[in-house]
Enzyme design. Structure first.
Site, PDB file in Angstrom:
ATOM      1  N   GLU A   1       0.819  -1.212   0.000  1.00  0.00           N
ATOM      2  CA  GLU A   1       0.000   0.000   0.000  1.00  0.00           C
ATOM      3  C   GLU A   1       0.855   1.265   0.000  1.00  0.00           C
ATOM      4  O   GLU A   1       1.511   1.565   0.994  1.00  0.00           O
ATOM      5  CB  GLU A   1      -0.909   0.017   1.231  1.00  0.00           C
ATOM      6  CG  GLU A   1      -1.791   1.242   1.317  1.00  0.00           C
ATOM      7  CD  GLU A   1      -2.685   1.247   2.555  1.00  0.00           C
ATOM      8  OE1 GLU A   1      -3.617   2.070   2.608  1.00  0.00           O
ATOM      9  OE2 GLU A   1      -2.447   0.439   3.480  1.00  0.00           O
TER      10      GLU A   1
ATOM     11  N   GLU B   1     -12.217   1.117   4.804  1.00  0.00           N
ATOM     12  CA  GLU B   1     -11.288   1.435   5.896  1.00  0.00           C
ATOM     13  C   GLU B   1     -11.531   2.899   6.245  1.00  0.00           C
ATOM     14  O   GLU B   1     -10.880   3.805   5.729  1.00  0.00           O
ATOM     15  CB  GLU B   1      -9.832   1.203   5.491  1.00  0.00           C
ATOM     16  CG  GLU B   1      -8.890   1.333   6.689  1.00  0.00           C
ATOM     17  CD  GLU B   1      -7.430   1.281   6.327  1.00  0.00           C
ATOM     18  OE1 GLU B   1      -6.776   0.270   6.630  1.00  0.00           O
ATOM     19  OE2 GLU B   1      -6.936   2.269   5.725  1.00  0.00           O
TER      20      GLU B   1
END
Length: 269
Positions: free
Chosen positions: A153, A247
């Site tokens: 990420e 998220e």
């Protein structure tokens, strides 16, 4: 594409951007009731919850495991793959590999986010990139042995100085010939760093493996100023079949944040 919502059981991340923080049985039940396809797990470590217990919850509620986070390695144990200390780097890689194995037992990939660390005066940029490449190569091989991919990420500039842009991270994977590693496109981070989110996703489409569906303020999509329509259009254009996961902060409360996320995806799909 498939939908997921984050479940966090890390006390140090109680104020973090995760939707459900209740015990797993309650969180699984809430995720299933709303209609999500899967949950994304953020646990204290690979031994925090037996895989058998999670399998039982999956069967009970009909949910897949979208991914397992590794952030507790940083927030709980202070571990980073680019730490100046060789001992801490080894501990970080060991933790990461154990999390990959745990995720593999659930048929889920692990995510590398905050544990990637930063370059610094003690660890200059080129050395940090070499360390990152080496760790990603090992992680990709370990994940392949478990039958899953590994997810890396890119983060925003306030969390790392390694890779902040999606395409730059994709080019890095290609240049270093790192296999079985895909990228996570977190729309909150991309809102800060990318000139145009949709264009970046299109340019790096072949590396896309996971999406964090979050608005500009890290709340549920629709509670900030990000326009999700161009992003969803690109995901359809590239036939993205992976997970789109919430998220986000549980604002105004977890159930509302989860419902808002699910509705925003249902409307756009």
């Amino acid at each position: 594409m498939k939908t997921a919502v984050t479940l966090c059981r890390v006390p140090e991340s109680a104020a973090g951007p995760f939707v459900f923080h209740e015990p797993l049985p309650e969180s699984f039940a809430k995720a299933a009731a709303i209609g999500f396809d899967a949950v994304e797990l953020f646990l204290e470590g690979p031994d925090a919850v037996p895989a058998e217990e999670i399998h039982a919850l999956q069967q009970q509620h009909g949910l897949a495991i979208a991914a397992v986070g590794t952030g507790s390695g940083m927030v709980k144990h202070g571990l980073s793959l680019t730490d100046a200390s060789p001992e801490k780097r080894k501990a970080a890689l060991d933790f990461l590999l154990r999390m990959i194995g745990f995720g593999g037992r659930l048929g889920a990939p692990a995510i590398l986010g905050s544990m990637q660390g930063k370059w610094s005066a003690e660890v200059p940029r080129e050395k940090a990139l070499d360390l990152l490449a080496g760790s990603l190569r090992i992680a990709g091989e370990a994940a392949a042995a478990c039958g899953v991919a590994f997810i890396y990420e890119p983060l925003n500039r306030y969390e790392t100085n390694l890779f902040n842009h999606f395409v730059a991270a994709a080019e890095f994977l290609d240049e270093r010939e790192i296999s079985n590693v895909v990228l996570l496109a977190d729309l909150f981070h991309m809102n800060i760093e990318e000139r145009e989110i949709a264009a970046s996703l299109r340019a790096g489409a072949s590396h896309l493996g996971h999406v964090h569906w979050a608005d500009s303020n890290r709340q549920a999509m629709g509670f900030g100023h990000t326009d999700p329509a161009p992003v969803m259009a690109v995901l359809r254009e590239i036939s993205y079949s992976g997970y789109v996961s919430a998220e986000v902060f549980p604002i105004p409360d977890a159930e509302t944040a989860a419902q808002q996320t699910f509705q925003s995806l249902a409307t756009l799909r």
